[in-house]
Design an enzyme around this catalytic site. Sequence first.
Site, PDB file in Angstrom:
ATOM      1  CE1 TYR A  71     -20.209  37.883  82.806  1.00 61.12           C
ATOM      2  CE2 TYR A  71     -20.613  35.540  83.062  1.00 61.12           C
ATOM      3  CZ  TYR A  71     -21.070  36.808  82.764  1.00 61.12           C
ATOM      4  OH  TYR A  71     -22.398  36.994  82.434  1.00 61.12           O
ATOM      5  NE  ARG A  72      -9.375  40.167  81.227  1.00 63.67           N
ATOM      6  CZ  ARG A  72      -8.891  39.619  80.127  1.00 63.67           C
ATOM      7  NH1 ARG A  72      -8.113  38.548  80.204  1.00 63.67           N
ATOM      8  NH2 ARG A  72      -9.174  40.126  78.949  1.00 63.67           N
TER       9      ARG A  72
END
Length: 536
Positions: A477-478
């Site tokens: 979930y950059r």
Amino acid sequence: MMHLSLYFTVVAIALLFSFTSSSADTHENFVQCLYNYPNSGTSISKVVYTQTNSSYTSTLDSSIQISRFLNASSKPLVIVTPLVISHVQVTIICSQHHGMQIRTRSGGHDYEGLSYIAKDPFVVLDLKNLREIKVDVEKSNAWVQAGSTIGELYYSISQKSKTLGFPAGVCPTVGTGGHFSGGGYGFLMRKYGLAADNVIDAHIVDVKGNLLDRKAMGEDLFWAIRGGGGASFGVIVAWKIKLVPVPSKVTVFRIARTLEQNATEIIRKWQLVANKFDQRLIIRVAMTRVNSSQRGKLTIQARFESMFLGRVDQLIPLMQKRFPELGLVKEDCTEMSWINSILFMKAGLVGSASNETLEVLLNRTQAVFLTFKGKSDYVRKPISVVGLRGLWRLFYEDEARDASVEFAPYGGRMDEISESEIPFPHRSGNMFHIHYAVYWQEEGDEAAQRYINWLRRLYKYMEPYVSKSPRAAYLNYRDLDIGVNNNYDYTSYRQASIWGLKYFNNNFKRLAKVKVKVDPQNFFRNEQSIPLLESE
């Protein structure tokens, strides 16, 4: 999957070039470098797209899954869609000789678009043609090329066995290349851990153009690419994975409860039991704003989605004993095969029909595109009722119309694996992780900033209730809000630690040591790539 020896179509590749890199190099020189390489396989010219090519835009957009980056000003000078591994090797070599950065794209789901956006002149290495999957039922393993999606993997497994599965994610269009290298979790997580926990070999092309398997790359690099993000170390072209046993029938349910139906208290209790359930059971909670049963009013809905590796007659007594507050009854549940549970969870994720055929798993693009921004957190102590009610208040703001907050429980197998086993460190002590997302349909930068600012305020509000020192985050979930590397200048380990410790905690230093060893000139880099560790 072809034997490793057949991949080596490039011999002493670096010796074939005598170019020196300079700022005068252009993408034309880069393309000529590709064409001049004496490739014994399929001609690379068939899979090279420059900006003047009529198929350039469609090729670029075909794997952009995050729609807010569809019209990004930063575009690759060249796209290469390799058909064979030698195309990957020569692209890496020619990129270095002609001052081009590489962005590697598997499925195109990077939350910040880093697989197809860069500030330096760059080439996109799109792996969508490298999708061979070979399932070995007798040995319970599979070779999966990195351009495959997890949907394609699930489908391939289902065609060979009804009692084997794999613990990866819910969204079938996500690419295995990035998903596995960042961790990869799904509804089998509490029983079998992450996708990365079940990788037993890999093929990677390194900065020198060499194709390496686990033995050739060594255990340090093999450790790093299973949860540390493969794009920092080379181009992963295939994974060998361990398949896991699943029963012929699993039980699923999806139940919604609103605030008027005591959702706050049910979530409070969920926090106390969800990570302590039998390993066969996982219950995820997704919270959104909906219309209330009272006309003209809004409320919060909590949707409880679950898969149990067993029959409904086993599940009901377990729930009545540990989580009676949910009020689950037999009629809420459905028994189905594991592969059909993937379709069931997909339907909950994207709003598709739950009676779709398995072939829908082979689609590489999403049916619905929404513009969104995501963030993540980890929770080690239950969020108080006061904390939950404050969260609800934020949901009533205009920008939260299509926002969601999801809680995914840990425990089970996740507690049993050491935090240093692979780079993914979020193990024992983490009750659940949080995925925040805000979606919008309005166009323009001003609208985007308004929604993103709402998400940042939500994230700020949650600070007292989540992990600290560091405030942990999930690599897949950059989130560039938590810190970035310098664009052109050297980034120190200390500076990169601002974001690196959040993703990797105590594993970050070991990742930086591996980086120095395998990519000492920092060729494979992006806004959140692993830095070089300075001499101590």
